[in-house]
Design a protein around this motif. Structure first.
Motif, PDB file in Angstrom:
ATOM      1  N   GLU A  83     -18.513   6.636  12.921  1.00 30.55           N
ATOM      2  CA  GLU A  83     -18.363   5.690  13.910  1.00 30.55           C
ATOM      3  C   GLU A  83     -16.719   5.344  14.201  1.00 30.55           C
ATOM      4  OE1 GLU A  83     -19.769   3.497  10.142  1.00 30.55           O
ATOM      5  OE2 GLU A  83     -20.198   5.280  10.998  1.00 30.55           O
ATOM      6  N   LEU A  84     -16.044   5.894  13.320  1.00 30.34           N
ATOM      7  CA  LEU A  84     -14.506   5.593  13.480  1.00 30.34           C
ATOM      8  C   LEU A  84     -13.783   7.127  14.244  1.00 30.34           C
ATOM      9  CD1 LEU A  84     -13.222   4.201   9.980  1.00 30.34           C
ATOM     10  CD2 LEU A  84     -14.112   2.859  12.072  1.00 30.34           C
ATOM     11  N   GLY A  85     -14.778   7.961  14.186  1.00 32.24           N
ATOM     12  CA  GLY A  85     -14.099   9.411  14.844  1.00 32.24           C
ATOM     13  C   GLY A  85     -14.149  10.076  14.053  1.00 32.24           C
ATOM     14  N   TYR A  86     -14.391  11.627  14.388  1.00 24.07           N
ATOM     15  CA  TYR A  86     -14.435  12.772  13.586  1.00 24.07           C
ATOM     16  C   TYR A  86     -13.872  13.882  14.618  1.00 24.07           C
ATOM     17  CZ  TYR A  86     -18.854  13.442  15.560  1.00 24.07           C
ATOM     18  OH  TYR A  86     -20.115  13.671  16.231  1.00 24.07           O
ATOM     19  N   THR A  87     -13.447  15.105  13.758  1.00 24.44           N
ATOM     20  CA  THR A  87     -13.142  16.113  14.236  1.00 24.44           C
ATOM     21  C   THR A  87     -13.886  17.384  13.952  1.00 24.44           C
ATOM     22  OG1 THR A  87     -10.883  15.451  14.583  1.00 24.44           O
ATOM     23  CG2 THR A  87     -11.113  17.829  14.977  1.00 24.44           C
ATOM     24  N   GLY A  88     -14.662  18.095  14.965  1.00 29.96           N
ATOM     25  CA  GLY A  88     -15.592  19.145  14.616  1.00 29.96           C
ATOM     26  C   GLY A  88     -16.952  18.927  14.951  1.00 29.96           C
ATOM     27  N   ASN A  89     -17.814  19.523  14.378  1.00 23.91           N
ATOM     28  CA  ASN A  89     -19.321  19.400  14.515  1.00 23.91           C
ATOM     29  C   ASN A  89     -20.040  18.803  13.411  1.00 23.91           C
ATOM     30  OD1 ASN A  89     -22.004  19.940  15.432  1.00 23.91           O
ATOM     31  ND2 ASN A  89     -21.708  22.087  15.864  1.00 23.91           N
ATOM     32  N   LEU A  90     -20.651  17.813  13.821  1.00 21.50           N
ATOM     33  CA  LEU A  90     -21.726  17.158  12.864  1.00 21.50           C
ATOM     34  C   LEU A  90     -22.688  18.065  12.277  1.00 21.50           C
ATOM     35  CD1 LEU A  90     -22.088  13.249  13.849  1.00 21.50           C
ATOM     36  CD2 LEU A  90     -20.890  14.364  11.931  1.00 21.50           C
ATOM     37  N   ASP A  91     -23.149  18.946  13.256  1.00 24.42           N
ATOM     38  CA  ASP A  91     -24.381  19.747  12.717  1.00 24.42           C
ATOM     39  C   ASP A  91     -23.844  20.890  11.511  1.00 24.42           C
ATOM     40  OD1 ASP A  91     -25.931  18.764  14.541  1.00 24.42           O
ATOM     41  OD2 ASP A  91     -25.327  20.403  16.366  1.00 24.42           O
ATOM     42  N   THR A  92     -22.405  21.075  11.419  1.00 30.99           N
ATOM     43  CA  THR A  92     -22.150  21.863  10.336  1.00 30.99           C
ATOM     44  C   THR A  92     -22.003  21.239   9.219  1.00 30.99           C
ATOM     45  OG1 THR A  92     -19.827  21.589  10.643  1.00 30.99           O
ATOM     46  CG2 THR A  92     -20.995  23.414  11.865  1.00 30.99           C
ATOM     47  N   CYS A  93     -22.227  19.851   8.726  1.00 32.75           N
ATOM     48  CA  CYS A  93     -21.956  18.952   7.777  1.00 32.75           C
ATOM     49  C   CYS A  93     -23.213  19.080   6.899  1.00 32.75           C
ATOM     50  CB  CYS A  93     -21.758  17.405   8.112  1.00 32.75           C
ATOM     51  SG  CYS A  93     -20.184  17.250   8.891  1.00 32.75           S
ATOM     52  N   HIS A  94     -22.984  18.781   5.456  1.00 34.88           N
ATOM     53  CA  HIS A  94     -23.668  18.517   4.636  1.00 34.88           C
ATOM     54  C   HIS A  94     -24.527  17.141   4.738  1.00 34.88           C
ATOM     55  CE1 HIS A  94     -26.212  19.065   0.955  1.00 34.88           C
ATOM     56  NE2 HIS A  94     -26.139  17.970   0.665  1.00 34.88           N
TER      57      HIS A  94
END
Length: 145
Positions: free
Chosen positions: A123-134
């Motif tokens: 919710e604070l922001g991220y860089t990249g694709n959430l689909d690649t996360c565990h």
């Protein structure tokens, strides 16, 4: 994807209950993993974000070991938890990322995500694709179901 409640929060921050053992157990009962803050002070373990607040035991951490992500808040807490390989733990402050004791990449908010990352507070922001996360660790984890 692993859904991790941040300090027991599910639908937003509740500062007065964060890291309370009952609050943590409620999140576990609802099916979430939980990131908790662990201290070692005065010859015992404590839970709390900015300071030791709730007394706890190794037994509490071991009984819930398959659901807890234990953030050591001081060096001695990390030493105590590392004596029990069942406890999933890590230490960091504002590093871009750190490895947990089970080999996951705990990724600081707004930093680049990698395969096997845990996206912390998206919710604070991220860089990249959430689909690649565990997994995702959030105060609003219910929103990611």
């Amino acid at each position: 994807m692993k859904l991790i409640s941040h300090r027991g929060n599910i639908s937003g921050r509740n500062i007065s209950l964060e890291n309370d053992p009952h609050y943590i157990e409620n999140a576990i009962h609802l099916g979430y993993d939980v990131e908790i803050d662990v201290w070692y002070e005065c010859d015992r373990l404590w839970l709390g974000h900015d300071e030791p607040e709730y007394k706890t035991t190794i037994g509490f951490l071991l009984v819930n070991a398959d659901k807890l992500w234990c953030h050591a808040k001081n060096g001695q807490a990390l030493v105590e938890m590392k004596q029990h390989p069942e406890i999933h733990c890590f230490w960091h402050q504002e590093d871009d990322f750190t490895l947990t004791s089970r080999g996951f990449i705990w990724t600081y908010p707004k930093k680049l995500l990698y395969y096997n990352s845990i996206c912390v507070l998206p919710e604070l922001g991220y860089t990249g694709n959430l689909d690649t996360c565990h997994g995702i660790c959030s105060d609003y984890i219910k929103n990611y179901e």
